[in-house]
Design a protein around this motif. Structure first.
Motif, PDB file in Angstrom:
ATOM      1  N   THR A  73       3.044 -35.608  23.166  1.00  0.00           N
ATOM      2  CA  THR A  73       3.252 -34.159  23.180  1.00  0.00           C
ATOM      3  C   THR A  73       3.758 -33.740  24.559  1.00  0.00           C
ATOM      4  OG1 THR A  73       0.826 -34.088  23.355  1.00  0.00           O
ATOM      5  CG2 THR A  73       1.788 -33.315  21.311  1.00  0.00           C
ATOM      6  N   THR A  74       4.652 -34.548  25.071  1.00  0.00           N
ATOM      7  CA  THR A  74       5.314 -34.269  26.347  1.00  0.00           C
ATOM      8  C   THR A  74       6.466 -33.285  26.130  1.00  0.00           C
ATOM      9  OG1 THR A  74       6.863 -36.065  26.006  1.00  0.00           O
ATOM     10  CG2 THR A  74       4.826 -36.595  27.185  1.00  0.00           C
ATOM     11  N   ALA A  75       7.161 -32.943  27.215  1.00  0.00           N
ATOM     12  CA  ALA A  75       8.404 -32.188  27.101  1.00  0.00           C
ATOM     13  C   ALA A  75       9.399 -32.985  26.258  1.00  0.00           C
ATOM     14  CB  ALA A  75       8.981 -31.908  28.486  1.00  0.00           C
ATOM     15  N   THR A  76      10.218 -32.284  25.502  1.00  0.00           N
ATOM     16  CA  THR A  76      11.136 -32.935  24.565  1.00  0.00           C
ATOM     17  C   THR A  76      12.119 -33.865  25.263  1.00  0.00           C
ATOM     18  OG1 THR A  76      10.977 -30.974  23.176  1.00  0.00           O
ATOM     19  CG2 THR A  76      12.745 -32.509  22.676  1.00  0.00           C
ATOM     20  N   ASP A  77      12.549 -33.515  26.468  1.00  0.00           N
ATOM     21  CA  ASP A  77      13.598 -34.292  27.123  1.00  0.00           C
ATOM     22  C   ASP A  77      13.163 -35.684  27.540  1.00  0.00           C
ATOM     23  OD1 ASP A  77      11.972 -33.118  29.162  1.00  0.00           O
ATOM     24  OD2 ASP A  77      13.556 -33.457  30.634  1.00  0.00           O
ATOM     25  N   VAL A  78      11.854 -35.958  27.582  1.00  0.00           N
ATOM     26  CA  VAL A  78      11.388 -37.295  27.956  1.00  0.00           C
ATOM     27  C   VAL A  78      10.835 -38.073  26.762  1.00  0.00           C
ATOM     28  CG1 VAL A  78      10.942 -36.650  30.347  1.00  0.00           C
ATOM     29  CG2 VAL A  78       9.099 -36.444  28.668  1.00  0.00           C
ATOM     30  N   GLN A 171       5.989 -20.353  29.639  1.00  0.00           N
ATOM     31  CA  GLN A 171       7.372 -20.264  30.119  1.00  0.00           C
ATOM     32  C   GLN A 171       8.086 -21.600  30.037  1.00  0.00           C
ATOM     33  OE1 GLN A 171       9.098 -17.589  30.717  1.00  0.00           O
ATOM     34  NE2 GLN A 171      10.954 -18.770  31.228  1.00  0.00           N
ATOM     35  N   ARG A 172       7.350 -22.701  30.070  1.00  0.00           N
ATOM     36  CA  ARG A 172       7.996 -24.009  29.983  1.00  0.00           C
ATOM     37  C   ARG A 172       8.746 -24.185  28.656  1.00  0.00           C
ATOM     38  NH1 ARG A 172       2.403 -24.943  29.820  1.00  0.00           N
ATOM     39  NH2 ARG A 172       1.587 -25.872  27.889  1.00  0.00           N
ATOM     40  N   PHE A 173       8.401 -23.426  27.620  1.00  0.00           N
ATOM     41  CA  PHE A 173       9.128 -23.485  26.350  1.00  0.00           C
ATOM     42  C   PHE A 173      10.519 -22.867  26.457  1.00  0.00           C
ATOM     43  CE2 PHE A 173       5.528 -25.217  24.477  1.00  0.00           C
ATOM     44  CZ  PHE A 173       5.723 -25.463  23.126  1.00  0.00           C
ATOM     45  N   PHE A 174      10.806 -22.228  27.596  1.00  0.00           N
ATOM     46  CA  PHE A 174      12.110 -21.605  27.808  1.00  0.00           C
ATOM     47  C   PHE A 174      12.880 -22.300  28.936  1.00  0.00           C
ATOM     48  CE2 PHE A 174       9.290 -18.571  25.871  1.00  0.00           C
ATOM     49  CZ  PHE A 174      10.057 -18.037  24.852  1.00  0.00           C
ATOM     50  N   ASP A 175      12.443 -23.506  29.283  1.00  0.00           N
ATOM     51  CA  ASP A 175      13.131 -24.323  30.277  1.00  0.00           C
ATOM     52  C   ASP A 175      14.217 -25.124  29.563  1.00  0.00           C
ATOM     53  OD1 ASP A 175      14.000 -26.377  31.944  1.00  0.00           O
ATOM     54  OD2 ASP A 175      12.015 -26.736  32.803  1.00  0.00           O
ATOM     55  N   PRO A 176      15.497 -24.863  29.816  1.00  0.00           N
ATOM     56  CA  PRO A 176      16.566 -25.534  29.074  1.00  0.00           C
ATOM     57  C   PRO A 176      16.512 -27.055  29.155  1.00  0.00           C
ATOM     58  CG  PRO A 176      17.438 -23.678  30.315  1.00  0.00           C
ATOM     59  CD  PRO A 176      16.024 -23.869  30.771  1.00  0.00           C
ATOM     60  N   ALA A 183      13.804 -21.091  20.242  1.00  0.00           N
ATOM     61  CA  ALA A 183      13.117 -20.900  18.961  1.00  0.00           C
ATOM     62  C   ALA A 183      13.638 -21.822  17.870  1.00  0.00           C
ATOM     63  CB  ALA A 183      13.247 -19.440  18.525  1.00  0.00           C
ATOM     64  N   LEU A 184      14.946 -22.060  17.829  1.00  0.00           N
ATOM     65  CA  LEU A 184      15.504 -22.911  16.780  1.00  0.00           C
ATOM     66  C   LEU A 184      15.054 -24.353  16.952  1.00  0.00           C
ATOM     67  CD1 LEU A 184      17.970 -24.931  15.684  1.00  0.00           C
ATOM     68  CD2 LEU A 184      17.166 -23.037  14.259  1.00  0.00           C
ATOM     69  N   LEU A 218      15.853 -18.754  27.048  1.00  0.00           N
ATOM     70  CA  LEU A 218      16.433 -19.385  25.871  1.00  0.00           C
ATOM     71  C   LEU A 218      16.254 -18.454  24.679  1.00  0.00           C
ATOM     72  CD1 LEU A 218      15.159 -23.078  26.225  1.00  0.00           C
ATOM     73  CD2 LEU A 218      17.519 -22.291  26.501  1.00  0.00           C
ATOM     74  N   GLU A 219      16.906 -18.789  23.584  1.00  0.00           N
ATOM     75  CA  GLU A 219      16.848 -17.892  22.424  1.00  0.00           C
ATOM     76  C   GLU A 219      15.429 -17.783  21.875  1.00  0.00           C
ATOM     77  OE1 GLU A 219      16.864 -21.725  20.153  1.00  0.00           O
ATOM     78  OE2 GLU A 219      17.882 -21.045  21.964  1.00  0.00           O
TER      79      GLU A 219
END
Length: 331
Positions: A73-78, A171-176, A183-184, A218-219
């Motif tokens: 359950t890390t950030a998606t990019d890793v 706010q980390r959910f809005f880190d590009p 949201a998508l 982010l959106e």
């Protein structure tokens, strides 16, 4: 059931990390034994909440002989780096969606899991919900005729300021970089894999419009439309900006159905139908795949197609135009 599987949580970046940690403690087949996080403060707080040790040494944790699996359950990019490392260490993997930022990375993760005999399951929980099974049966019965249109909407108000706070979604959910998309890419995954299940994962075109009501980076308001060769249309709606009921609508040449989680009501051609109980959730499915030595074929195929459509939707939103879609059919 034999000795519980020993499981560690890797990362408390995602808001559902605590839910999965709780499942690991409550499921009779698993035992939560450790937490790792590259964000030490998040990791220590999670470990303290669940009463297990925290470690900053991921490599050391993955080399433990007494560790059977990990919840990623890390950030998606890793995701790709963490999961390939875990797979190469022989640890079974349960992960939050999306599986990876790209189809290539998703495929690499699955190949690493298969090569090491690792059981991998992606959390796509609404596939196991009772209304999903009921809707599949209605569609298969042919009572709606030829399908012409489908719409799935899921939204909450996590981005909206309340009582002087910026909103309950971190706010980390809005880190590009870390989140890959808004949201998508996060909440919209559920409408995507459901629409793919009901209408098919092989559209010809994808278009998308993203907006940011709260302006957090982010959106938080997204609509994606997909067009199919047989002329049906699909609409995917997701948002962090309004607490709407979860809704599904499917239309055909001979009738329509609708579902709302307000009252758990399913109607087909105006008649209310009973909604079955949920099937075992993805975490329970993961445990069963480990203990039974089976592969989550359908889950993994759908996880890849989910990634493919998320990538296409983000590209379409960036271009501001409809794009051709090279999807892969799921039977």
């Amino acid at each position: 059931m034999g000795t519980p599987l020993k499981v560690a949580v890797l990362g408390f970046w995602h808001v559902h990390a605590r839910d999965y940690a709780r499942q690991a403690q409550e499921h009779p087949g698993t035992e939560l034994v450790a937490v790792w996080d590259d964000e030490v403060e998040l990791g220590r707080a999670g470990a303290e909440q669940f009463g297990v040790p925290f470690t900053e040494d991921l490599d050391g944790l993955l080399q433990r002989d007494d560790l059977d699996g990990v919840i990623v359950t890390t950030a998606t990019d890793v995701h790709r780096d963490i999961m390939v490392k875990a797979a190469n260490a022989g640890k079974h993997i349960f992960t939050e969606k999306v599986l990876a930022p790209t189809v290539a990375e998703a495929t690499e993760i699955i190949e690493a899991a298969d090569a090491n005999g690792v059981k991998l399951v992606v959390s796509l929980p609404r596939l196991a919900h009772g209304y999903t099974q009921a809707i599949r049966e209605v569609i298969a019965s042919g009572v709606l005729g030829q399908l012409t249109y489908g719409r799935v909407r899921l939204s909450h108000d996590g981005a909206i300021p309340r009582n002087g706070n910026e909103g309950w979604l971190p706010q980390r959910f809005f880190d590009p970089k870390a989140a890959i998309g808004g949201a998508l890419t996060d909440l919209g995954c559920h409408p995507i894999y459901l629409l793919q299940l009901f209408l098919g994962a092989d559209p010809e075109t994808v278009s998308a419009i993203y907006r940011s009501v709260a302006g957090r980076g982010l959106e938080d308001n997204a609509v994606v439309t997909v067009g199919y060769a047989d002329q049906k249309l699909g609409v995917i709606e997701a948002g962090f900006a309004s607490p709407n009921p979860f809704t599904i609508e499917i239309f055909g040449t001979d009738g329509s159905l609708s579902y709302t989680d307000e009252g758990n009501v399913l109607r087909v051609k105006g008649n209310q139908l009973p909604v079955p109980e949920h099937s075992p959730d993805p975490f329970a499915q993961w445990v069963s795949h480990i203990t039974d030595g089976t592969r989550a074929d359908d889950n993994l195929a759908r996880a890849v197609e989910l990634t493919r459509l998320v990538v296409a939707a983000n590209e379409a939103a960036t271009k501001g135009d409809s794009i051709a879609y090279d999807g892969k059919v799921i039977s």
